[in-house]
Structures are given as structure tokens and as C-alpha cells.
Design an enzyme around this catalytic site. Sequence first.
Site, PDB file in Angstrom:
ATOM      1  N   ARG A 103      25.926 -20.688  -2.611  1.00 42.18           N
ATOM      2  CA  ARG A 103      24.691 -20.595  -3.413  1.00 42.18           C
ATOM      3  C   ARG A 103      23.461 -20.374  -2.530  1.00 42.18           C
ATOM      4  O   ARG A 103      22.398 -20.045  -3.020  1.00 42.18           O
ATOM      5  CB  ARG A 103      24.528 -21.849  -4.289  1.00 42.18           C
ATOM      6  CG  ARG A 103      25.353 -21.712  -5.570  1.00 42.18           C
ATOM      7  CD  ARG A 103      25.561 -23.021  -6.252  1.00 42.18           C
ATOM      8  NE  ARG A 103      24.375 -23.509  -6.939  1.00 42.18           N
ATOM      9  CZ  ARG A 103      24.360 -24.660  -7.621  1.00 42.18           C
ATOM     10  NH1 ARG A 103      25.451 -25.397  -7.691  1.00 42.18           N
ATOM     11  NH2 ARG A 103      23.274 -25.055  -8.224  1.00 42.18           N
TER      12      ARG A 103
ATOM     13  N   HIS B 162      29.731 -16.618  -5.411  1.00 46.06           N
ATOM     14  CA  HIS B 162      28.548 -16.774  -6.265  1.00 46.06           C
ATOM     15  C   HIS B 162      27.751 -15.458  -6.297  1.00 46.06           C
ATOM     16  O   HIS B 162      27.218 -15.066  -7.326  1.00 46.06           O
ATOM     17  CB  HIS B 162      27.698 -17.925  -5.735  1.00 46.06           C
ATOM     18  CG  HIS B 162      26.496 -18.183  -6.563  1.00 46.06           C
ATOM     19  ND1 HIS B 162      26.587 -18.602  -7.867  1.00 46.06           N
ATOM     20  CD2 HIS B 162      25.170 -18.057  -6.295  1.00 46.06           C
ATOM     21  CE1 HIS B 162      25.367 -18.736  -8.363  1.00 46.06           C
ATOM     22  NE2 HIS B 162      24.501 -18.403  -7.432  1.00 46.06           N
TER      23      HIS B 162
ATOM     24  N   ASP C 133      22.816 -17.572 -18.006  1.00 41.63           N
ATOM     25  CA  ASP C 133      21.481 -17.100 -17.600  1.00 41.63           C
ATOM     26  C   ASP C 133      21.539 -15.579 -17.455  1.00 41.63           C
ATOM     27  O   ASP C 133      22.612 -14.971 -17.581  1.00 41.63           O
ATOM     28  CB  ASP C 133      21.016 -17.758 -16.287  1.00 41.63           C
ATOM     29  CG  ASP C 133      21.989 -17.553 -15.139  1.00 41.63           C
ATOM     30  OD1 ASP C 133      22.824 -16.630 -15.210  1.00 41.63           O
ATOM     31  OD2 ASP C 133      21.919 -18.318 -14.164  1.00 41.63           O
TER      32      ASP C 133
ATOM     33  N   LYS D 293      17.957 -19.649 -19.103  1.00 43.97           N
ATOM     34  CA  LYS D 293      17.989 -20.798 -18.182  1.00 43.97           C
ATOM     35  C   LYS D 293      17.042 -20.561 -17.009  1.00 43.97           C
ATOM     36  O   LYS D 293      17.004 -19.479 -16.449  1.00 43.97           O
ATOM     37  CB  LYS D 293      19.399 -21.009 -17.643  1.00 43.97           C
ATOM     38  CG  LYS D 293      19.514 -22.168 -16.667  1.00 43.97           C
ATOM     39  CD  LYS D 293      20.861 -22.222 -15.950  1.00 43.97           C
ATOM     40  CE  LYS D 293      20.854 -21.469 -14.649  1.00 43.97           C
ATOM     41  NZ  LYS D 293      22.045 -21.636 -13.833  1.00 43.97           N
TER      42      LYS D 293
ATOM     43  N   ARG E 108      15.473 -22.400 -13.297  1.00 42.21           N
ATOM     44  CA  ARG E 108      15.567 -23.462 -12.286  1.00 42.21           C
ATOM     45  C   ARG E 108      14.290 -23.364 -11.484  1.00 42.21           C
ATOM     46  O   ARG E 108      14.085 -22.406 -10.737  1.00 42.21           O
ATOM     47  CB  ARG E 108      16.782 -23.173 -11.386  1.00 42.21           C
ATOM     48  CG  ARG E 108      17.406 -24.387 -10.757  1.00 42.21           C
ATOM     49  CD  ARG E 108      18.537 -23.958  -9.845  1.00 42.21           C
ATOM     50  NE  ARG E 108      19.787 -23.677 -10.527  1.00 42.21           N
ATOM     51  CZ  ARG E 108      20.702 -24.606 -10.838  1.00 42.21           C
ATOM     52  NH1 ARG E 108      20.501 -25.848 -10.528  1.00 42.21           N
ATOM     53  NH2 ARG E 108      21.817 -24.257 -11.452  1.00 42.21           N
TER      54      ARG E 108
ATOM     55  N   ASP F  17      31.312 -19.309 -16.381  1.00 46.51           N
ATOM     56  CA  ASP F  17      30.415 -19.427 -15.229  1.00 46.51           C
ATOM     57  C   ASP F  17      31.275 -19.353 -13.974  1.00 46.51           C
ATOM     58  O   ASP F  17      32.497 -19.493 -14.053  1.00 46.51           O
ATOM     59  CB  ASP F  17      29.650 -20.763 -15.296  1.00 46.51           C
ATOM     60  CG  ASP F  17      28.288 -20.671 -14.614  1.00 46.51           C
ATOM     61  OD1 ASP F  17      28.083 -19.735 -13.821  1.00 46.51           O
ATOM     62  OD2 ASP F  17      27.437 -21.536 -14.877  1.00 46.51           O
TER      63      ASP F  17
ATOM     64  N   THR G  43      27.281 -30.012 -10.730  1.00 46.58           N
ATOM     65  CA  THR G  43      26.859 -31.285 -11.343  1.00 46.58           C
ATOM     66  C   THR G  43      27.059 -31.252 -12.858  1.00 46.58           C
ATOM     67  O   THR G  43      26.929 -32.279 -13.513  1.00 46.58           O
ATOM     68  CB  THR G  43      25.371 -31.549 -11.077  1.00 46.58           C
ATOM     69  OG1 THR G  43      24.616 -30.494 -11.701  1.00 46.58           O
ATOM     70  CG2 THR G  43      25.059 -31.591  -9.607  1.00 46.58           C
TER      71      THR G  43
ATOM     72  N   GLY H  56      25.004 -29.725 -14.739  1.00 45.01           N
ATOM     73  CA  GLY H  56      23.653 -29.605 -15.305  1.00 45.01           C
ATOM     74  C   GLY H  56      23.503 -28.333 -16.129  1.00 45.01           C
ATOM     75  O   GLY H  56      23.074 -28.374 -17.289  1.00 45.01           O
ATOM     76  N   THR H  57      23.861 -27.216 -15.547  1.00 45.45           N
ATOM     77  CA  THR H  57      23.749 -25.922 -16.242  1.00 45.45           C
ATOM     78  C   THR H  57      24.624 -25.940 -17.493  1.00 45.45           C
ATOM     79  O   THR H  57      24.211 -25.506 -18.569  1.00 45.45           O
ATOM     80  CB  THR H  57      24.223 -24.780 -15.306  1.00 45.45           C
ATOM     81  OG1 THR H  57      23.476 -24.862 -14.102  1.00 45.45           O
ATOM     82  CG2 THR H  57      24.064 -23.419 -15.941  1.00 45.45           C
TER      83      THR H  57
HETATM   84  C1  R5P Z   1      24.270 -20.853 -11.104  1.00 54.13           C
HETATM   85  O1  R5P Z   1      23.637 -19.858 -10.803  1.00 54.13           O
HETATM   86  C2  R5P Z   1      25.750 -20.920 -11.192  1.00 54.13           C
HETATM   87  O2  R5P Z   1      26.293 -19.822 -11.824  1.00 54.13           O
HETATM   88  C3  R5P Z   1      26.194 -22.192 -11.861  1.00 54.13           C
HETATM   89  O3  R5P Z   1      25.682 -22.210 -13.168  1.00 54.13           O
HETATM   90  C4  R5P Z   1      25.691 -23.390 -11.137  1.00 54.13           C
HETATM   91  O4  R5P Z   1      26.038 -23.280  -9.787  1.00 54.13           O
HETATM   92  C5  R5P Z   1      26.301 -24.657 -11.697  1.00 54.13           C
HETATM   93  O5  R5P Z   1      25.739 -25.763 -11.049  1.00 54.13           O
HETATM   94  P1  R5P Z   1      25.480 -27.122 -11.851  1.00 54.13           P
HETATM   95  O6  R5P Z   1      26.767 -27.470 -12.510  1.00 54.13           O
HETATM   96  O7  R5P Z   1      25.073 -28.126 -10.803  1.00 54.13           O
HETATM   97  O8  R5P Z   1      24.366 -26.860 -12.802  1.00 54.13           O
END
Ligand code: R5P
Length: 319
Positions: free
Chosen positions: A96, A130, A169, A192, A194, A219, A224, A226-227
Site C-alpha cells: 500500500r 495493491h 472506491d 470512499k 481517506r 476488494d 482492519t 474499516g473500508t
Molecule cells: C484500499 O485501497 C484497499 O483496496 C483496501 O480497501 C484497504 O486496504 C482495506 O484496508 P482496511 O480493511 O484497513 O480498511
Amino acid sequence: MEKIKVFACPTAEEFTQEICDYLKIEPGKINSIKFKNDNNFVQILETVREQDVYIIQTCMPPINERIMELLITIDAVKRASAKNINVVLPYFPYSRSDKKDQPRIPITAKLMAQIIEAAGATRVITCDLHNPAIQAYFNINCDRLTGEFVLEKYFMDKKIDDMVIIATDAGSAKKAYKYSKFFNCPIALVDKRRDANDDKAKSTTVIGDVKGKNTIIFDDEISTGGTLMETVNILDKFGAKNIYAAATHGILVGDAIERIKNSPIKELVVTNTVPVPEEKRIDKIKVLSIAPTFAEAIKRINEERAVGEIFTIDFFENN
Ligand code: R5P
């Protein structure tokens, strides 16, 4: 297959065993230990001279520990005169951190590529980066596999009707479009954002129709959660009927498991690019093995055959 040796770094033993079962060989003998002074030590316990060596490392936290284990193993194999040193990283660490989009920050994914190469790797085999551009951070060959077909096959077999693919996103819209083409169904896009360098993402609206639909969020990774939770909550708010989610990399750190357990999500499907320990395997989480994909790629590389042929759903349906 000739002159092939497959070695596991400490947390990759299960994944390596699966690969070796597929290849019908025994994993190579290796001793990896940690001294009381926190120094790692690796010894390859059989000859690898002029052999085609594959080092498997699955990057479950603590990631920095996994990186040192890998680098030391590469060095041991190099000094033991292996012909080829193929590094198998189902999940690429620091992926990332792939661009300099703020002042004075590192591009750690590029640094990873440089140190793996400097240690002596001659090829890297990884999966669903990623950012696909990470492949170009290497001067050596980098084969990028995908969990796409494993996940597609799972949902295809479930025969879900009235389906909508969800892009979490704008950046994932292209991928979502690919899935929607495969399932022949519409997509919807979640807005979405950040704003800071932490793990918190905010979703504000859904563009597209999800009311009364069976939604699937695809995804690349769930870290975490969160997304995922932001997306699930907004889909729930907009009246989605069932909410499924799928990701290649189930990192599942922090409160991810608790969040998933208490959410309206029906099922989360991940692959085992990152080992999912027993305590994280709650009912809502399904873990699919991607080891056969890696094993087939290793087989083909060793036999000097095309790897591209495994990039089709037909291959997964027939194997
Ligand atoms: C973000 O750009 C990725 O595609 C994932 O959505 C993200 O890495 C997920 O991370 P987390 O579960 O911490 O939100």
C-alpha cells in the site's frame, strides 16, 4: 520436474505443504531459528547447488519479522549456489506504500523490491498487488498471479441471483467492472475517502441501485476491516438485501474479526495468501486455498511452460 526445491519460511509451512502436495514433492529441509538476542538464523539442510529453488513466505504480522526471515533465507540459498532463486510472496509486504503522494514520504513497496533483489532473488511470484505497477519496481522477473478466478468460481457455484458488484472506491471501479462482466450483472460504486494516513476510511453514498439486491463487495485486501465496514453499513442503509464480500488477501488485523462478526455482512470470502489462524475463522469467514494456483505456476516456470494459460476461469473449472 527436475532439480526443483521448495523451502518454507517459518509461517509458510502449511501453504508450502499444499504446494508440495500438488507438485508431489517433499518440502526442502530448512532450519529457521531466532536467537535470544533477536537475531534470526537460517540453515538449508540439503544441497541446492545448481537447482531451481522456490522460497515461500506468507506475510502474516509481524511483517518486518517476515521480511528478515525471507531475506536471510534468500542469502542462505544464494551462498549455497542455487541456480535460480524464486521468491514466492502470495501477499507483497508494504504494497500500500506504492507512491509518493505526499511530501517527504517513502515508497516502501519499491524499497521492498530493491532489497529482495539485492539479497539475490532472481524472480518473484506474487498475487493481486495493491497496485499492478509494483511489478515494474523489480528489474528481475515478477510474475503476478490473481485470486480472481478462485473467488469467481466460488460465487459462480453459489448461483446468486439479482446480483450487484460493489466497488469500494473509485480506484476499484475497473476491477468491479471486470467482475460485473464475468457475472453479467450491474455495478454500484461507493464514494470512499481517506483523509489521513491512518486506517480510517469514510464512505458517504452509493452510486447505483442496490435496494433489494444481492451485493458482492470485491476488494484486494481486508486489513482492519474499516473500508469493508464503511461499505457494508452504507449498503445496508441503502437497502441491500444480502451483503457478501470477497478479497484475495484476508489480513484481518485489529478489530477486523469483531467488526465482521457484528456486521450485517452475510459472508466474507478470502484466500489464504495470508494465513488465517483458527481463532479468526468465524462462521461468516470462508477461506479458500490459492496454493494450487501458485503450485501450477511453479510447475510451469520449472518446466519452462507458459503461466498465462492459468489466467482463465476454464482452468479453474477443469482442475
Ligand atoms: C484500499 O485501497 C484497499 O483496496 C483496501 O480497501 C484497504 O486496504 C482495506 O484496508 P482496511 O480493511 O484497513 O480498511
